[in-house]
Design a protein around this motif. Structure first.
Motif, PDB file in Angstrom:
ATOM      1  N   SER A 113      -5.111  15.821 -13.722  1.00 27.63           N
ATOM      2  CA  SER A 113      -4.459  16.597 -12.663  1.00 27.63           C
ATOM      3  C   SER A 113      -3.165  15.898 -12.250  1.00 27.63           C
ATOM      4  CB  SER A 113      -5.390  16.724 -11.454  1.00 27.63           C
ATOM      5  OG  SER A 113      -5.547  15.465 -10.831  1.00 27.63           O
ATOM      6  N   VAL A 114      -2.282  16.641 -11.579  1.00 26.98           N
ATOM      7  CA  VAL A 114      -1.058  16.037 -11.045  1.00 26.98           C
ATOM      8  C   VAL A 114      -1.424  14.896 -10.098  1.00 26.98           C
ATOM      9  CG1 VAL A 114       0.924  16.456  -9.523  1.00 26.98           C
ATOM     10  CG2 VAL A 114       0.377  18.085 -11.345  1.00 26.98           C
ATOM     11  N   ALA A 115      -2.462  15.093  -9.305  1.00 27.17           N
ATOM     12  CA  ALA A 115      -2.899  14.034  -8.378  1.00 27.17           C
ATOM     13  C   ALA A 115      -3.257  12.766  -9.158  1.00 27.17           C
ATOM     14  CB  ALA A 115      -4.098  14.520  -7.558  1.00 27.17           C
ATOM     15  N   GLN A 116      -4.001  12.932 -10.226  1.00 24.03           N
ATOM     16  CA  GLN A 116      -4.409  11.759 -11.027  1.00 24.03           C
ATOM     17  C   GLN A 116      -3.206  11.070 -11.664  1.00 24.03           C
ATOM     18  OE1 GLN A 116      -7.250  14.075 -13.253  1.00 24.03           O
ATOM     19  NE2 GLN A 116      -9.014  13.117 -12.232  1.00 24.03           N
ATOM     20  N   ILE A 117      -2.217  11.853 -12.087  1.00 20.99           N
ATOM     21  CA  ILE A 117      -0.995  11.265 -12.658  1.00 20.99           C
ATOM     22  C   ILE A 117      -0.286  10.418 -11.588  1.00 20.99           C
ATOM     23  CG2 ILE A 117       1.299  11.793 -13.625  1.00 20.99           C
ATOM     24  CD1 ILE A 117      -0.884  12.571 -15.588  1.00 20.99           C
ATOM     25  N   GLU A 144       0.865  -1.169   0.000  1.00 17.72           N
ATOM     26  CA  GLU A 144       0.000   0.000   0.000  1.00 17.72           C
ATOM     27  C   GLU A 144       0.910   1.229   0.000  1.00 17.72           C
ATOM     28  OE1 GLU A 144      -3.982  -1.620   2.242  1.00 17.72           O
ATOM     29  OE2 GLU A 144      -2.644  -0.301   3.363  1.00 17.72           O
ATOM     30  N   ALA A 145       0.546   2.197  -0.855  1.00 14.53           N
ATOM     31  CA  ALA A 145       1.377   3.390  -1.030  1.00 14.53           C
ATOM     32  C   ALA A 145       0.788   4.555  -0.259  1.00 14.53           C
ATOM     33  CB  ALA A 145       1.474   3.730  -2.504  1.00 14.53           C
ATOM     34  N   TYR A 146       1.398   4.852   0.903  1.00 11.41           N
ATOM     35  CA  TYR A 146       0.886   6.023   1.644  1.00 11.41           C
ATOM     36  C   TYR A 146       1.571   7.293   1.166  1.00 11.41           C
ATOM     37  CZ  TYR A 146       4.510   6.215   5.531  1.00 11.41           C
ATOM     38  OH  TYR A 146       5.618   6.334   6.327  1.00 11.41           O
ATOM     39  N   SER A 147       0.934   8.429   1.493  1.00  7.35           N
ATOM     40  CA  SER A 147       1.409   9.737   1.005  1.00  7.35           C
ATOM     41  C   SER A 147       1.672   9.723  -0.509  1.00  7.35           C
ATOM     42  CB  SER A 147       2.665  10.179   1.770  1.00  7.35           C
ATOM     43  OG  SER A 147       2.440  10.184   3.154  1.00  7.35           O
ATOM     44  N   PRO A 148       0.672   9.312  -1.304  1.00  6.71           N
ATOM     45  CA  PRO A 148       0.888   9.236  -2.758  1.00  6.71           C
ATOM     46  C   PRO A 148       1.177  10.592  -3.389  1.00  6.71           C
ATOM     47  CG  PRO A 148      -1.441   8.985  -2.234  1.00  6.71           C
ATOM     48  CD  PRO A 148      -0.703   8.920  -0.929  1.00  6.71           C
ATOM     49  N   PHE A 149       0.860  11.680  -2.660  1.00  7.31           N
ATOM     50  CA  PHE A 149       1.204  13.033  -3.133  1.00  7.31           C
ATOM     51  C   PHE A 149       2.314  13.630  -2.257  1.00  7.31           C
ATOM     52  CE2 PHE A 149      -3.672  12.983  -3.579  1.00  7.31           C
ATOM     53  CZ  PHE A 149      -3.606  12.243  -4.753  1.00  7.31           C
ATOM     54  N   GLY A 150       3.059  12.777  -1.567  1.00  8.59           N
ATOM     55  CA  GLY A 150       4.113  13.291  -0.682  1.00  8.59           C
ATOM     56  C   GLY A 150       3.554  14.251   0.359  1.00  8.59           C
TER      57      GLY A 150
END
Ligand SMILES: NC(=O)c1ccc[n+]([C@@H]2O[C@H](COP(=O)([O-])OP(=O)(O)OC[C@H]3O[C@@H](n4cnc5c(N)ncnc54)[C@H](OP(=O)(O)O)[C@@H]3O)[C@@H](O)[C@H]2O)c1
Length: 283
Positions: free
Chosen positions: A220-224, A194-200
């Motif tokens: 969006s950058v989030a979607q990328i 599981e990848a936490y902090s996917p947007f740092g």
């Protein structure tokens, strides 16, 4: 369970490929509104933790939403102050009560080596704690058990005494921060990442490469970031308290990054900083 795609854990339990993050989401109305917005947007997987202090609000939001319990996948994580068999057993009971449910879908050891138990017996504390999770799993209080912030050496400690293998490792993974050694270890051992902090934790949004890709792909950058994580086979856990962002963070299944776009993102380093070292963390 809902319409979202799933990964399958080693024990056959299915887990929605995207989960809703709730760290730093204040308990009370903010948490309740965020969770309701997430459920409305199509999230069926919610990630919380005892240390986030918002389990009771999340429990209320779920109850008020009227969504059936078996439509949801609920994860919580053990308090760093509860690294013993008895404390962990009691802590899980408190989570169940606060979340108003008789079982969790996934319960994780939040940190392998918390400061309060970082003494010459830390390995034993960790093994005792894991035994509490194993017993809860065997008793049907949790459908799956796993860990968070573990590196290979922490798995080796569990392996000395475990009767059930961890099914999940939740670690910080975002563009620029990939712990390749831990990732390879988990993939080789069939432990879902599981990848936490996917947007740092919000630090990623100014990166030039990601913004250029976002513009090219009209996303969006989030979607990328989420798409990149999914195409790697990770399970990202985006957090937001804004309904429009929450909704858009689920809209990541109608486009694909090419191999060269994936590579451009893989080549980024440190753009949102790096994960906290679990053996020296100040908590
Ligand atoms: N196991 C662990 O030790 C651990 C550690 C950290 C995190 N986690 C889990 O992973 C989850 C996510 O990590 P995180 O909370 O560190 O942060 P994150 O999801 O990487 O980033 C959240 C930040 O991005 C903003 N954001 C979200 N969606 C956005 C969008 N579409 N456009 C622009 N901004 C957006 C949020 O702002 P707003 O909320 O204001 O919209 C917030 O500031 C946590 O909530 C938690 O569930 C686990």
């Amino acid at each position: 369970m809902g319409s979202m795609n799933t990964y399958t854990l080693e024990n056959g339990v299915k887990i929605p490929v995207l989960g809703f993050g709730t760290w730093q989401t204040p308990a009370g109305q903010t948490a309740k509104d965020a969770v309701k917005a997430a459920l409305d947007a199509g999230f069926t997987h919610i990630d919380t933790a005892e240390m986030y202090g918002n389990e009771a609000s999340i429990g209320e939001a779920i109850k008020e939403s009227g969504v059936a319990r078996d439509e949801l996948f609920i994860t919580s994580k053990l308090d760093n102050q509860a690294h013993s068999y008895d404390l962990a057993t009691a802590a899980l009971e408190k989570s169940l009560a606060d979340l108003q449910t008789d079982h969790l879908d996934l319960f994780l050891i939040h940190w392998p080596n918390p400061k309060a138990f970082r003494d010459e017996n830390w390995e034993e504390h960790l093994q005792d704690t894991w035994r509490a999770l194993e017993d809860a799993y065997k008793a049907g209080k949790v459908r799956a058990i796993g860990v968070s912030n573990f590196k290979p050496k922490h798995f080796e400690v569990l392996a000395q005494t475990q009767t059930v293998k961890p099914m999940v490792n939740q670690i910080r993974i975002c563009p620029g921060d990939l712990d390749q050694e831990t990732i390879a270890y988990c993939q080789a051992n069939n432990i879902l990442l599981e990848a936490y902090s996917p947007f740092g934790t919000g630090k990623i949004f100014t990166d030039k490469t990601l913004n250029a890709l976002a513009e090219t792909l009209d996303q969006s950058v989030a979607q990328i970031c989420l798409r990149w994580s999914l195409q790697h086979g990770f399970l990202p856990l985006p957090k937001s308290v804004h309904p429009d962002r929450i909704k858009s963070n689920t809209e990541v299944f109608d486009f694909e990054l090419t191999e060269s776009e994936m590579q451009q993102i893989d080549d980024l380093t440190g753009i949102a900083g790096y994960a906290t070292d679990p053996d020296t963390a100040d908590f």
